[in-house]
Design a protein around this motif. Structure first.
Motif, PDB file in Angstrom:
ATOM      1  N   TYR A 221       0.984  -1.404   0.077  1.00  0.00           N
ATOM      2  CA  TYR A 221      -0.242  -0.005  -0.040  1.00  0.00           C
ATOM      3  C   TYR A 221       0.836   1.202   0.035  1.00  0.00           C
ATOM      4  O   TYR A 221       1.508   1.495   1.116  1.00  0.00           O
TER       5      TYR A 221
ATOM      6  N   PHE B 238       4.252   0.930   2.158  1.00  0.00           N
ATOM      7  CA  PHE B 238       4.102   0.228   3.118  1.00  0.00           C
ATOM      8  C   PHE B 238       4.046  -1.212   2.559  1.00  0.00           C
ATOM      9  O   PHE B 238       3.023  -1.365   1.688  1.00  0.00           O
TER      10      PHE B 238
ATOM     11  N   ALA C 226       2.680  -5.005   2.920  1.00  0.00           N
ATOM     12  CA  ALA C 226       1.921  -5.546   3.633  1.00  0.00           C
ATOM     13  C   ALA C 226       2.028  -7.227   3.421  1.00  0.00           C
ATOM     14  O   ALA C 226       1.801  -8.022   4.377  1.00  0.00           O
TER      15      ALA C 226
ATOM     16  N   GLN D 118     -10.329 -14.943  12.508  1.00  0.00           N
ATOM     17  CA  GLN D 118      -9.631 -14.682  13.631  1.00  0.00           C
ATOM     18  C   GLN D 118      -9.781 -15.729  14.629  1.00  0.00           C
ATOM     19  O   GLN D 118      -9.131 -15.879  15.499  1.00  0.00           O
TER      20      GLN D 118
ATOM     21  N   GLU E   8     -13.278 -13.191   7.006  1.00  0.00           N
ATOM     22  CA  GLU E   8     -13.795 -13.137   8.576  1.00  0.00           C
ATOM     23  C   GLU E   8     -15.386 -13.123   8.580  1.00  0.00           C
ATOM     24  O   GLU E   8     -15.951 -12.068   9.033  1.00  0.00           O
TER      25      GLU E   8
ATOM     26  N   ALA F 270      -3.082 -12.657  13.451  1.00  0.00           N
ATOM     27  CA  ALA F 270      -3.535 -11.380  14.377  1.00  0.00           C
ATOM     28  C   ALA F 270      -4.025 -10.179  13.465  1.00  0.00           C
ATOM     29  O   ALA F 270      -3.824 -10.190  12.151  1.00  0.00           O
ATOM     30  N   ASN F 271      -4.509  -9.214  14.037  1.00  0.00           N
ATOM     31  CA  ASN F 271      -4.955  -7.908  13.247  1.00  0.00           C
ATOM     32  C   ASN F 271      -3.743  -7.462  12.541  1.00  0.00           C
ATOM     33  O   ASN F 271      -2.659  -7.270  13.187  1.00  0.00           O
ATOM     34  N   GLY F 272      -3.950  -7.078  11.298  1.00  0.00           N
ATOM     35  CA  GLY F 272      -3.051  -6.604  10.467  1.00  0.00           C
ATOM     36  C   GLY F 272      -1.851  -7.501   9.887  1.00  0.00           C
ATOM     37  O   GLY F 272      -1.136  -7.062   9.381  1.00  0.00           O
ATOM     38  N   ALA F 273      -1.952  -8.809  10.043  1.00  0.00           N
ATOM     39  CA  ALA F 273      -1.143  -9.551   9.510  1.00  0.00           C
ATOM     40  C   ALA F 273      -0.920  -9.946   8.128  1.00  0.00           C
ATOM     41  O   ALA F 273      -0.146 -10.304   7.447  1.00  0.00           O
ATOM     42  N   GLY F 274      -2.102  -9.489   7.340  1.00  0.00           N
ATOM     43  CA  GLY F 274      -2.209  -9.336   6.153  1.00  0.00           C
ATOM     44  C   GLY F 274      -3.152 -10.347   5.540  1.00  0.00           C
ATOM     45  O   GLY F 274      -3.153 -10.528   4.212  1.00  0.00           O
ATOM     46  N   LYS F 275      -4.059 -10.921   6.337  1.00  0.00           N
ATOM     47  CA  LYS F 275      -4.992 -11.755   5.552  1.00  0.00           C
ATOM     48  C   LYS F 275      -6.073 -11.338   4.469  1.00  0.00           C
ATOM     49  O   LYS F 275      -6.121 -11.795   3.613  1.00  0.00           O
ATOM     50  N   THR F 276      -6.500  -9.862   4.792  1.00  0.00           N
ATOM     51  CA  THR F 276      -7.393  -9.436   3.743  1.00  0.00           C
ATOM     52  C   THR F 276      -6.661  -8.821   2.711  1.00  0.00           C
ATOM     53  O   THR F 276      -7.172  -9.341   1.565  1.00  0.00           O
ATOM     54  N   THR F 277      -5.481  -8.524   2.969  1.00  0.00           N
ATOM     55  CA  THR F 277      -4.581  -8.345   1.873  1.00  0.00           C
ATOM     56  C   THR F 277      -4.219  -9.392   0.838  1.00  0.00           C
ATOM     57  O   THR F 277      -4.489  -9.264  -0.547  1.00  0.00           O
TER      58      THR F 277
ATOM     59  N   GLU G 204     -14.674  -8.539   3.351  1.00  0.00           N
ATOM     60  CA  GLU G 204     -14.819  -8.155   4.793  1.00  0.00           C
ATOM     61  C   GLU G 204     -15.824  -6.916   4.725  1.00  0.00           C
ATOM     62  O   GLU G 204     -15.731  -6.132   4.074  1.00  0.00           O
TER      63      GLU G 204
HETATM   64  P1  ATP Z   1      -7.566  -7.524  10.174  1.00  0.00           P
HETATM   65  O1  ATP Z   1      -7.928  -8.909  10.806  1.00  0.00           O
HETATM   66  O2  ATP Z   1      -7.576  -6.530  11.060  1.00  0.00           O
HETATM   67  O3  ATP Z   1      -8.398  -7.320   8.974  1.00  0.00           O
HETATM   68  P2  ATP Z   1      -5.710  -8.415   8.428  1.00  0.00           P
HETATM   69  O4  ATP Z   1      -4.651  -9.442   8.674  1.00  0.00           O
HETATM   70  O5  ATP Z   1      -6.661  -8.736   7.312  1.00  0.00           O
HETATM   71  O6  ATP Z   1      -6.080  -7.675   9.715  1.00  0.00           O
HETATM   72  P3  ATP Z   1      -4.990  -6.574   6.386  1.00  0.00           P
HETATM   73  O7  ATP Z   1      -6.059  -6.011   6.413  1.00  0.00           O
HETATM   74  O8  ATP Z   1      -4.360  -7.521   5.418  1.00  0.00           O
HETATM   75  O9  ATP Z   1      -4.552  -7.468   7.637  1.00  0.00           O
HETATM   76  O10 ATP Z   1      -3.623  -5.445   6.716  1.00  0.00           O
HETATM   77  C1  ATP Z   1      -2.097  -5.857   6.605  1.00  0.00           C
HETATM   78  C2  ATP Z   1      -1.521  -4.357   6.737  1.00  0.00           C
HETATM   79  O11 ATP Z   1      -1.771  -3.649   5.604  1.00  0.00           O
HETATM   80  C3  ATP Z   1      -1.799  -3.773   8.196  1.00  0.00           C
HETATM   81  O12 ATP Z   1      -0.318  -3.238   8.699  1.00  0.00           O
HETATM   82  C4  ATP Z   1      -2.768  -2.511   7.665  1.00  0.00           C
HETATM   83  O13 ATP Z   1      -2.566  -1.496   8.526  1.00  0.00           O
HETATM   84  C5  ATP Z   1      -2.161  -2.215   6.062  1.00  0.00           C
HETATM   85  N1  ATP Z   1      -3.273  -1.874   5.319  1.00  0.00           N
HETATM   86  C6  ATP Z   1      -4.303  -2.507   5.142  1.00  0.00           C
HETATM   87  N2  ATP Z   1      -4.907  -1.801   3.945  1.00  0.00           N
HETATM   88  C7  ATP Z   1      -4.264  -0.658   3.992  1.00  0.00           C
HETATM   89  C8  ATP Z   1      -4.577   0.547   3.004  1.00  0.00           C
HETATM   90  N3  ATP Z   1      -5.671   0.552   2.535  1.00  0.00           N
HETATM   91  N4  ATP Z   1      -3.500   1.473   2.950  1.00  0.00           N
HETATM   92  C9  ATP Z   1      -2.656   1.494   3.923  1.00  0.00           C
HETATM   93  N5  ATP Z   1      -2.227   0.220   4.537  1.00  0.00           N
HETATM   94  C10 ATP Z   1      -3.234  -0.560   4.678  1.00  0.00           C
END
Ligand code: ATP
Length: 235
Positions: A16, A19, A21, A194, A162, A40-47, A88
């Motif tokens: 992103y 950054f 991810a 999660q 999720e 965990a939160n922010g691990a990158g699953k949604t990405t 999500e």
């Molecule tokens: P969650 O369970 O909180 O949804 P996740 O495992 O799905 O977390 P992601 O949403 O993939 O995690 O985010 C991975 C990393 O990328 C995090 O550090 C998040 O802050 C960052 N991130 C996600 N979306 C964006 C964006 N649109 N712009 C900048 N950074 C982003």
């Protein structure tokens, strides 16, 4: 030779802006599997799910569909291949009814067992509410619409992000009880979750992500709680 996995991720990096991810992430999904992705939160699953489904662009060769690179395709082209995302936050069309949201999922032109009748059999409450605005439903019912909309496209792989997030335990149980009826008949699923117990109970294999990298891969029935804790929290 072994057939190609239905889905292969090879050296996937996701950014992103500045950054990063996901780092050099690799995983594979065989046809008929239910693969859980925890972390965990922010691990990158949604990405990861956004990268597979083409909502985030990535290197052309980092996602393979039955052995063929699809990383350069647009999201609609990837959906047409048979990859459906339950996003999500559900992202229903707020001005449309339950049934209209489902019908939109069915516009894929793909043939298969899923139609309105079958979605209503899976989630009977949706038939009772078919003419209501999707926004008038509870969170759990909206999640059922989002799942139903994905199934209506008759995908080969469904990516679920999720689906239990923020829902009452009784609703989560209902949705999870419906899963076997969804992934029968050869449908393959990648389940971001999660809730580790839920994830392990319905999946065949599990990947854990930590700070954008795979920290664990294992068989859901045999992986140890200690290994999961280490992979999840990095302790
Ligand atoms: P969650 O369970 O909180 O949804 P996740 O495992 O799905 O977390 P992601 O949403 O993939 O995690 O985010 C991975 C990393 O990328 C995090 O550090 C998040 O802050 C960052 N991130 C996600 N979306 C964006 C964006 N649109 N712009 C900048 N950074 C982003």
């Amino acid at each position: 030779p072994m057939p190609d996995p239905i889905l292969t991720i090879e050296g996937l990096n996701a950014h992103y802006g500045d950054f990063q991810a996901l780092y050099d992430l690799s995983m594979h999904v065989e046809a008929g599997e239910v693969v859980a992705v925890i972390g965990a939160n922010g691990a990158g699953k949604t990405t990861l799910l956004r990268s597979i489904s083409g909502l985030l662009r990535n290197a052309p060769a980092s996602v393979l569909w039955r052995g063929t690179p699809i990383g350069a395709m647009r999201a609609d082209q990837i959906a047409a291949q048979g990859i459906a995302l339950v996003p999500e936050g559900r992202l229903l069309f707020p001005s449309l009814s339950v049934e209209e949201n489902l019908i939109i999922g069915g516009q894929s032109g793909r043939k298969g067992p899923w139609n309105l009748q079958r979605v209503y059999r899976l989630f009977p409450v949706l038939e009772e509410r078919r003419n209501q605005a999707s926004t008038s439903l509870s969170g759990g019912q909206q999640q059922m619409v989002a799942i139903g909309r994905a199934l209506m496209s008759n995908p080969d792989v469904v990516l679920m992000d999720e689906i239990s997030l923020g829902l009452a335990p009784v609703i989560i149980r209902q949705i999870y009880e419906a899963l076997p009826g969804i992934v029968g008949e050869g449908l393959t699923a990648v389940l971001v979750e999660q809730d580790i117990s839920k994830a392990l109970s319905v999946s065949t294999r599990v990947y854990c992500l930590q700070e954008g990298r795979v920290s664990l891969e294992g068989q859901s029935q045999t992986v140890s709680r200690d290994d999961i804790s280490r992979a999840y929290f990095g302790v």
